[in-house]
Design a protein around this motif. Structure first.
Motif, PDB file in Angstrom:
ATOM      1  N   PHE A 138     -14.461   9.586  41.752  1.00  0.00           N
ATOM      2  CA  PHE A 138     -13.911   8.455  41.024  1.00  0.00           C
ATOM      3  C   PHE A 138     -12.394   8.537  41.079  1.00  0.00           C
ATOM      4  O   PHE A 138     -11.810   9.598  40.855  1.00  0.00           O
ATOM      5  CB  PHE A 138     -14.340   8.486  39.555  1.00  0.00           C
ATOM      6  N   MET A 139     -11.748   7.408  41.357  1.00  0.00           N
ATOM      7  CA  MET A 139     -10.288   7.347  41.357  1.00  0.00           C
ATOM      8  C   MET A 139      -9.846   6.390  40.246  1.00  0.00           C
ATOM      9  O   MET A 139     -10.303   5.243  40.189  1.00  0.00           O
ATOM     10  CB  MET A 139      -9.772   6.881  42.724  1.00  0.00           C
ATOM     11  N   PHE A 140      -8.961   6.870  39.389  1.00  0.00           N
ATOM     12  CA  PHE A 140      -8.542   6.126  38.207  1.00  0.00           C
ATOM     13  C   PHE A 140      -7.098   5.652  38.363  1.00  0.00           C
ATOM     14  O   PHE A 140      -6.235   6.403  38.816  1.00  0.00           O
ATOM     15  CB  PHE A 140      -8.658   7.009  36.958  1.00  0.00           C
ATOM     16  N   SER A 141      -6.864   4.418  37.974  1.00  0.00           N
ATOM     17  CA  SER A 141      -5.500   3.883  37.999  1.00  0.00           C
ATOM     18  C   SER A 141      -5.346   2.869  36.878  1.00  0.00           C
ATOM     19  O   SER A 141      -6.333   2.405  36.298  1.00  0.00           O
ATOM     20  CB  SER A 141      -5.187   3.239  39.353  1.00  0.00           C
ATOM     21  N   LEU A 142      -4.112   2.553  36.561  1.00  0.00           N
ATOM     22  CA  LEU A 142      -3.826   1.618  35.478  1.00  0.00           C
ATOM     23  C   LEU A 142      -3.505   0.245  36.050  1.00  0.00           C
ATOM     24  O   LEU A 142      -3.318   0.068  37.254  1.00  0.00           O
ATOM     25  CB  LEU A 142      -2.677   2.149  34.627  1.00  0.00           C
ATOM     26  N   ILE A 143      -3.438  -0.734  35.176  1.00  0.00           N
ATOM     27  CA  ILE A 143      -3.170  -2.116  35.566  1.00  0.00           C
ATOM     28  C   ILE A 143      -1.865  -2.556  34.917  1.00  0.00           C
ATOM     29  O   ILE A 143      -1.680  -2.390  33.700  1.00  0.00           O
ATOM     30  CB  ILE A 143      -4.326  -3.044  35.132  1.00  0.00           C
ATOM     31  N   LYS A 144      -0.983  -3.112  35.743  1.00  0.00           N
ATOM     32  CA  LYS A 144       0.288  -3.603  35.232  1.00  0.00           C
ATOM     33  C   LYS A 144       0.220  -5.111  35.019  1.00  0.00           C
ATOM     34  O   LYS A 144      -0.374  -5.834  35.814  1.00  0.00           O
ATOM     35  CB  LYS A 144       1.425  -3.278  36.206  1.00  0.00           C
ATOM     36  N   ASP A 145       0.831  -5.558  33.948  1.00  0.00           N
ATOM     37  CA  ASP A 145       0.904  -6.984  33.638  1.00  0.00           C
ATOM     38  C   ASP A 145       2.116  -7.571  34.363  1.00  0.00           C
ATOM     39  O   ASP A 145       3.253  -7.395  33.931  1.00  0.00           O
ATOM     40  CB  ASP A 145       1.030  -7.175  32.121  1.00  0.00           C
ATOM     41  N   VAL A 146       1.852  -8.252  35.479  1.00  0.00           N
ATOM     42  CA  VAL A 146       2.962  -8.769  36.286  1.00  0.00           C
ATOM     43  C   VAL A 146       3.692  -9.908  35.584  1.00  0.00           C
ATOM     44  O   VAL A 146       4.810 -10.262  35.967  1.00  0.00           O
ATOM     45  CB  VAL A 146       2.458  -9.254  37.664  1.00  0.00           C
ATOM     46  N   MET A 147       3.080 -10.479  34.550  1.00  0.00           N
ATOM     47  CA  MET A 147       3.728 -11.552  33.802  1.00  0.00           C
ATOM     48  C   MET A 147       4.577 -11.008  32.658  1.00  0.00           C
ATOM     49  O   MET A 147       5.233 -11.768  31.952  1.00  0.00           O
ATOM     50  CB  MET A 147       2.657 -12.511  33.244  1.00  0.00           C
ATOM     51  N   ASN A 148       4.548  -9.684  32.479  1.00  0.00           N
ATOM     52  CA  ASN A 148       5.266  -9.087  31.352  1.00  0.00           C
ATOM     53  C   ASN A 148       6.055  -7.868  31.814  1.00  0.00           C
ATOM     54  O   ASN A 148       5.900  -6.774  31.279  1.00  0.00           O
ATOM     55  CB  ASN A 148       4.275  -8.724  30.235  1.00  0.00           C
ATOM     56  N   ASP A 149       6.893  -8.071  32.837  1.00  0.00           N
ATOM     57  CA  ASP A 149       7.785  -7.022  33.339  1.00  0.00           C
ATOM     58  C   ASP A 149       7.049  -5.770  33.783  1.00  0.00           C
ATOM     59  O   ASP A 149       7.576  -4.651  33.688  1.00  0.00           O
ATOM     60  CB  ASP A 149       8.838  -6.640  32.293  1.00  0.00           C
ATOM     61  N   GLY A 150       5.818  -5.929  34.240  1.00  0.00           N
ATOM     62  CA  GLY A 150       5.075  -4.789  34.768  1.00  0.00           C
ATOM     63  C   GLY A 150       4.619  -3.793  33.725  1.00  0.00           C
ATOM     64  O   GLY A 150       4.324  -2.644  34.055  1.00  0.00           O
TER      65      GLY A 150
END
Length: 323
Positions: free
Chosen positions: A256-268
């Motif tokens: 399993f590979m885990f990563s986070l999600i950035k909100d591109v509408m809120n300065d990443g």
């Protein structure tokens, strides 16, 4: 060499030299399939379970990601889920986190939020703030009863650091002698295991030996692995960044590979209520399964969301193209 050591050595030699025709393995195959139906092991994510056939026993799985990607929480969720819902017991070896910090997470997993009057807070914060010298026995009794009722003795914790594969064998043997039906061992984490070689040699040998433990005891071994610099918190394919990655991935059955999600509408800014998991079923179907999870901050619980993972792309560059 003592008599028992000699017997164990001879058994090991006999096992290595054993040869079987295909028809002679049918008994093992039938029993294994019946065991899966009788006592499946699941991740709590339906898509992952369908790919893995709810069959984790005898396998080594890797949980890889950068700090904060929730790989350890997923491993703990998996342990708690199977300990609570299924027959066997889990051993959680915490070498990077103290047992009391691990218990923080388990209290939150069990209780979620506690509300008193108009005040509501995460369970561990509530009990921490409420605790005084005067009421410590009362709170201790409450938590001990609650944890015993919820987990029983189905989740066993090891606090020893610098554990080696032989140490885990002794730990499992001791648990079996005490009539514990072990089906899971979580090792948190690979970088804290002992050894005599350099980092790559230790990682390779330890992961190989953990795979042998999974096979010999017919249990699931989950191994938490850290990453080298070079990727980002939202890099989806982090396999190239796993320390000693090639040998470790060679030794595992799936990862399993885990990563986070950035909100591109809120300065990443990082999305706190969701994240991304990629399963690679290396030795099974060969399938790659992507899943966006939702995160319950109160229970520290990861659970599958209905969000299409392609929205967030396969890696950082592809993600940017999609927006």
């Amino acid at each position: 060499m003592g008599l028992n050591d000699l017997k164990n050595k001879l058994v090991g030699i006999d096992k290595k030299l054993s040869l079987k025709a295909p028809y002679q393995i049918v008994d093992d195959w039938v029993q294994n399939e019946l065991d899966i139906k009788k006592n499946p092991m699941t991740t709590g994510f339906e898509d992952f379970d369908n790919t893995l056939r709810s069959n984790l026993k005898g396998k080594l799985g890797i949980f890889a990601g950068y700090g904060g990607s929730k790989k350890s929480l997923f491993a703990l969720n998996l342990s708690c889920h199977n300990a609570f819902n299924h027959k066997g017991k889990s051993i959680y070896s915490t070498m990077e986190m103290s047992s009391t910090n691990l218990l923080d997470r388990m209290i939150d997993f069990q209780y979620g939020r506690v509300t008193e009057g108009i005040v509501s807070s995460r369970a561990v914060d509530y009990w921490r703030q409420k605790l005084t010298e005067e009421n410590k026995e009362q709170i201790k009794e409450h938590l001990q009863k609650g944890l015993k009722d919820y987990y029983g003795d189905r989740l066993l914790i090891s606090q020893q650091s610098r554990m080696k594969p032989d140490d885990y064998k002794q730990l499992i043997e001791k648990a079996l002698e005490e009539n514990n039906d072990i089906d899971t061992l979580i090792v948190d984490g690979l970088s804290m295991m002992g050894g005599v070689g350099n980092e790559v040699e230790n990682y390779s040998e330890n992961s190989l030996q953990l795979k042998e433990i999974a096979k010999d005891y017919n249990i699931f071994v989950g191994l938490i692995a850290h990453l080298s610099k070079g990727g980002d918190i939202d890099t989806r394919n982090v396999a190239p960044f796993i320390r000693g990655s090639q040998k470790i991935l060679d030794n595992c059955d799936f990862y399993f590979m885990f990563s986070l999600i950035k909100d591109v509408m809120n300065d990443g800014q990082v999305e706190k209520d969701k994240g991304y998991i990629r399963l690679v079923d290396k030795r099974g179907t060969g399938d790659v399964v992507n899943q966006v999870y939702s995160f319950d901050e109160d229970r520290l619980l990861l659970y599958p969301s209905a969000i299409d993972p392609t929205i967030y792309g396969d890696d950082v560059n592809e993600k940017k193209k999609k927006y």
